[in-house]
Design a protein around this motif. Structure first.
Motif, PDB file in Angstrom:
ATOM      1  N   ALA A  74     120.633 -45.792  88.498  1.00 47.86           N
ATOM      2  CA  ALA A  74     120.706 -47.254  88.470  1.00 47.86           C
ATOM      3  C   ALA A  74     119.322 -47.871  88.331  1.00 47.86           C
ATOM      4  O   ALA A  74     119.158 -48.914  87.681  1.00 47.86           O
ATOM      5  CB  ALA A  74     121.400 -47.774  89.721  1.00 47.86           C
ATOM      6  N   VAL A  75     118.315 -47.239  88.938  1.00 49.26           N
ATOM      7  CA  VAL A  75     116.949 -47.750  88.821  1.00 49.26           C
ATOM      8  C   VAL A  75     116.549 -47.819  87.340  1.00 49.26           C
ATOM      9  O   VAL A  75     116.046 -48.833  86.850  1.00 49.26           O
ATOM     10  CB  VAL A  75     115.962 -46.862  89.597  1.00 49.26           C
ATOM     11  N   THR A  76     116.797 -46.713  86.623  1.00 48.67           N
ATOM     12  CA  THR A  76     116.437 -46.656  85.206  1.00 48.67           C
ATOM     13  C   THR A  76     117.278 -47.611  84.370  1.00 48.67           C
ATOM     14  O   THR A  76     116.768 -48.327  83.500  1.00 48.67           O
ATOM     15  CB  THR A  76     116.603 -45.219  84.679  1.00 48.67           C
ATOM     16  N   ILE A  77     118.589 -47.624  84.640  1.00 50.59           N
ATOM     17  CA  ILE A  77     119.506 -48.463  83.862  1.00 50.59           C
ATOM     18  C   ILE A  77     119.164 -49.947  84.019  1.00 50.59           C
ATOM     19  O   ILE A  77     119.051 -50.685  83.033  1.00 50.59           O
ATOM     20  CB  ILE A  77     120.961 -48.196  84.282  1.00 50.59           C
ATOM     21  N   LEU A  78     118.977 -50.375  85.253  1.00 46.96           N
ATOM     22  CA  LEU A  78     118.714 -51.790  85.501  1.00 46.96           C
ATOM     23  C   LEU A  78     117.342 -52.198  84.987  1.00 46.96           C
ATOM     24  O   LEU A  78     117.164 -53.322  84.496  1.00 46.96           O
ATOM     25  CB  LEU A  78     118.843 -52.090  86.992  1.00 46.96           C
ATOM     26  N   ALA A  79     116.379 -51.298  85.079  1.00 48.90           N
ATOM     27  CA  ALA A  79     115.051 -51.599  84.547  1.00 48.90           C
ATOM     28  C   ALA A  79     115.109 -51.755  83.029  1.00 48.90           C
ATOM     29  O   ALA A  79     114.460 -52.627  82.457  1.00 48.90           O
ATOM     30  CB  ALA A  79     114.064 -50.505  84.932  1.00 48.90           C
ATOM     31  N   ALA A  80     115.891 -50.879  82.373  1.00 49.67           N
ATOM     32  CA  ALA A  80     116.024 -50.964  80.919  1.00 49.67           C
ATOM     33  C   ALA A  80     116.715 -52.259  80.505  1.00 49.67           C
ATOM     34  O   ALA A  80     116.327 -52.901  79.514  1.00 49.67           O
ATOM     35  CB  ALA A  80     116.798 -49.763  80.388  1.00 49.67           C
ATOM     36  N   GLU A  82     116.699 -55.081  82.151  1.00 51.40           N
ATOM     37  CA  GLU A  82     115.772 -56.176  82.377  1.00 51.40           C
ATOM     38  C   GLU A  82     114.721 -56.230  81.271  1.00 51.40           C
ATOM     39  O   GLU A  82     114.356 -57.307  80.788  1.00 51.40           O
ATOM     40  CB  GLU A  82     115.093 -56.024  83.739  1.00 51.40           C
ATOM     41  N   ALA A  83     114.251 -55.046  80.877  1.00 48.01           N
ATOM     42  CA  ALA A  83     113.283 -55.005  79.787  1.00 48.01           C
ATOM     43  C   ALA A  83     113.892 -55.550  78.505  1.00 48.01           C
ATOM     44  O   ALA A  83     113.242 -56.270  77.746  1.00 48.01           O
ATOM     45  CB  ALA A  83     112.786 -53.573  79.575  1.00 48.01           C
ATOM     46  N   ALA A  84     115.157 -55.196  78.256  1.00 47.51           N
ATOM     47  CA  ALA A  84     115.835 -55.695  77.060  1.00 47.51           C
ATOM     48  C   ALA A  84     116.010 -57.212  77.123  1.00 47.51           C
ATOM     49  O   ALA A  84     115.825 -57.912  76.130  1.00 47.51           O
ATOM     50  CB  ALA A  84     117.190 -55.010  76.912  1.00 47.51           C
ATOM     51  N   ARG A  85     116.346 -57.719  78.305  1.00 49.16           N
ATOM     52  CA  ARG A  85     116.511 -59.166  78.448  1.00 49.16           C
ATOM     53  C   ARG A  85     115.202 -59.896  78.159  1.00 49.16           C
ATOM     54  O   ARG A  85     115.170 -60.884  77.413  1.00 49.16           O
ATOM     55  CB  ARG A  85     116.979 -59.504  79.866  1.00 49.16           C
ATOM     56  N   GLY A  96     106.857 -54.557  73.147  1.00 52.25           N
ATOM     57  CA  GLY A  96     107.658 -53.576  72.442  1.00 52.25           C
ATOM     58  C   GLY A  96     106.833 -52.841  71.402  1.00 52.25           C
ATOM     59  O   GLY A  96     105.671 -53.164  71.148  1.00 52.25           O
ATOM     60  N   THR A  97     107.445 -51.839  70.788  1.00 54.16           N
ATOM     61  CA  THR A  97     106.799 -51.022  69.768  1.00 54.16           C
ATOM     62  C   THR A  97     107.366 -51.360  68.407  1.00 54.16           C
ATOM     63  O   THR A  97     108.578 -51.312  68.203  1.00 54.16           O
ATOM     64  CB  THR A  97     106.992 -49.525  70.053  1.00 54.16           C
ATOM     65  N   LEU A  98     106.500 -51.723  67.473  1.00 58.10           N
ATOM     66  CA  LEU A  98     106.894 -52.089  66.120  1.00 58.10           C
ATOM     67  C   LEU A  98     106.590 -50.942  65.168  1.00 58.10           C
ATOM     68  O   LEU A  98     105.481 -50.391  65.169  1.00 58.10           O
ATOM     69  CB  LEU A  98     106.126 -53.336  65.668  1.00 58.10           C
ATOM     70  N   ARG A  99     107.568 -50.606  64.338  1.00 63.70           N
ATOM     71  CA  ARG A  99     107.393 -49.559  63.328  1.00 63.70           C
ATOM     72  C   ARG A  99     107.143 -50.241  61.982  1.00 63.70           C
ATOM     73  O   ARG A  99     108.003 -50.946  61.476  1.00 63.70           O
ATOM     74  CB  ARG A  99     108.647 -48.688  63.259  1.00 63.70           C
ATOM     75  N   VAL A 100     105.945 -50.016  61.433  1.00 66.11           N
ATOM     76  CA  VAL A 100     105.541 -50.704  60.209  1.00 66.11           C
ATOM     77  C   VAL A 100     105.117 -49.672  59.169  1.00 66.11           C
ATOM     78  O   VAL A 100     104.413 -48.713  59.479  1.00 66.11           O
ATOM     79  CB  VAL A 100     104.375 -51.673  60.474  1.00 66.11           C
ATOM     80  N   ALA A 101     105.548 -49.881  57.935  1.00 63.46           N
ATOM     81  CA  ALA A 101     105.126 -49.016  56.831  1.00 63.46           C
ATOM     82  C   ALA A 101     104.778 -49.887  55.640  1.00 63.46           C
ATOM     83  O   ALA A 101     105.305 -50.991  55.474  1.00 63.46           O
ATOM     84  CB  ALA A 101     106.217 -48.018  56.462  1.00 63.46           C
ATOM     85  N   TRP A 286     113.397 -61.476  67.166  1.00 62.03           N
ATOM     86  CA  TRP A 286     112.843 -60.538  68.148  1.00 62.03           C
ATOM     87  C   TRP A 286     111.378 -60.891  68.382  1.00 62.03           C
ATOM     88  O   TRP A 286     110.574 -60.866  67.448  1.00 62.03           O
ATOM     89  CB  TRP A 286     112.987 -59.110  67.630  1.00 62.03           C
ATOM     90  N   PRO A 287     110.983 -61.255  69.605  1.00 62.78           N
ATOM     91  CA  PRO A 287     109.631 -61.789  69.847  1.00 62.78           C
ATOM     92  C   PRO A 287     108.484 -60.964  69.283  1.00 62.78           C
ATOM     93  O   PRO A 287     107.589 -61.529  68.634  1.00 62.78           O
ATOM     94  CB  PRO A 287     109.575 -61.910  71.376  1.00 62.78           C
TER      95      PRO A 287
END
Length: 313
Positions: A74-80, A82-85, A96-101, A286-287
């Motif tokens: 639950a610690v991992t799930i709820l943290a994820a 919250e991060a998504a929110r 976040g991590t942006l993938r650019v080519a 997406w910010p």
């Protein structure tokens, strides 16, 4: 055994709080509810998990081994969550991590200065950079293997419309015909310039077709079919081939020119390379990506008139 409907997030929060506070009464006070409601939440979660999560411990309860493991998850799930929110909240600090080519010049000219700004002003935004030709980068965008592609086309070989992506123009650059420096300068329209080289070998890109389409378009206006003999992904190598007398090819007007190469201006029509930032439709909110787009556009707007671009490294 976990049922197919998954687990209720609110119940996971209740279990995690119980693991930390140690009693249902304390959880009820913290959540501003009743002990009965807390008990019902834990019981419902146990049914979802398919195993008991608590057991009596005197007048209190304690988590079973399964309950403790689920609380750890639950610690991992709820943290994820919250991060998504926060990640999706337009008012939140971008993270976040942006993938650019993209092609080499666009990465050097457009992206690297932005990455330096991000490191200073938005350290939670990270960028992973890959060098790819336009067709390769667009395929990766379609497969959702990228967040942003730096692509190009030519005004004489425009990219086909694609409703699945959004293209933001960044800058443009005029191109000329690269010939041996011993050749005389020519001030004429592009078909007339090309006609002088109808019997020469021609050099084009080995990984993209845009510049070849430009060559064939202007050559057709001059009444001949160019003999494409050499293909090179490197404009430096293309210039070496020109110096060696092995052919002629298109080069950026504002790019570095090696000794032994002359650039013949082209007009009516003038080939112009156009650079774009391309993302999938619906992703502009997406910010981190919205921030990167803003920085790319603002960084190029004041230099558009003097921009130079090459589609290869």
């Amino acid at each position: 055994m976990l049922n197919n409907r998954g687990m209720d997030v609110r119940r996971l929060e209740t279990l995690l709080m119980l693991s930390r506070l140690g009693s249902m009464r304390a959880v009820a006070e913290e959540m501003h509810t009743t002990t009965s409601t807390v008990s019902q939440q834990i019981a419902a979660l146990a049914r979802e998990a398919g195993t008991p999560l608590i057991e009596p411990d005197g007048r209190r309860v304690r988590l079973t081994p399964a309950g403790r493991r689920l609380a750890e998850h639950a610690v991992t799930i709820l943290a994820a969550l919250e991060a998504a929110r926060l990640d999706l909240d337009p008012a939140a600090e971008p993270a976040g991590t942006l993938r650019v080519a993209g092609f080499g010049t666009a990465i050097r000219r457009s992206l690297l200065p932005v990455v330096a700004r991000l490191a200073d002003d938005h350290p939670r935004v990270r960028v992973r950079i890959h060098e790819h030709e336009t067709d390769e980068a667009l395929a990766m965008i379609t497969a959702d293997d990228l967040d942003l592609a730096l692509t190009y086309d030519f005004n004489l070989a425009p990219a086909a419309p694609d409703r699945t992506v959004v293209s933001r123009p960044l800058w443009s650059a005029e191109w000329a015909l690269g010939v041996p420096a011993t050749d005389p300068h020519t001030d004429a329209d592009a078909p007339t310039v090309f006609a002088r080289y109808r019997d020469h070998d021609w050099i084009v890109n080995s990984r993209g077709l845009a510049d070849e389409q430009v060559v064939r378009t202007i050559a057709s206006m001059a009444g001949f079919d160019p003999l494409i003999t050499h293909r090179s992904d490197s404009l430096e190598l293309l210039q070496d081939l020109v110096v060696a007398g092995l052919g002629v090819g298109l080069l950026p007007v504002a790019g570095p020119t090696r000794p032994g190469v002359r650039l013949l201006p082209l007009r009516d029509p003038a080939p112009v390379l156009r650079c774009y930032a391309v993302i999938r439709t619906g992703r502009t909110g997406w910010p981190p990506l919205a921030l990167l787009l803003r920085l790319l556009e603002s960084g190029m707007s004041d230099r558009a008139s003097s921009a130079s671009g090459t589609p290869s490294s």
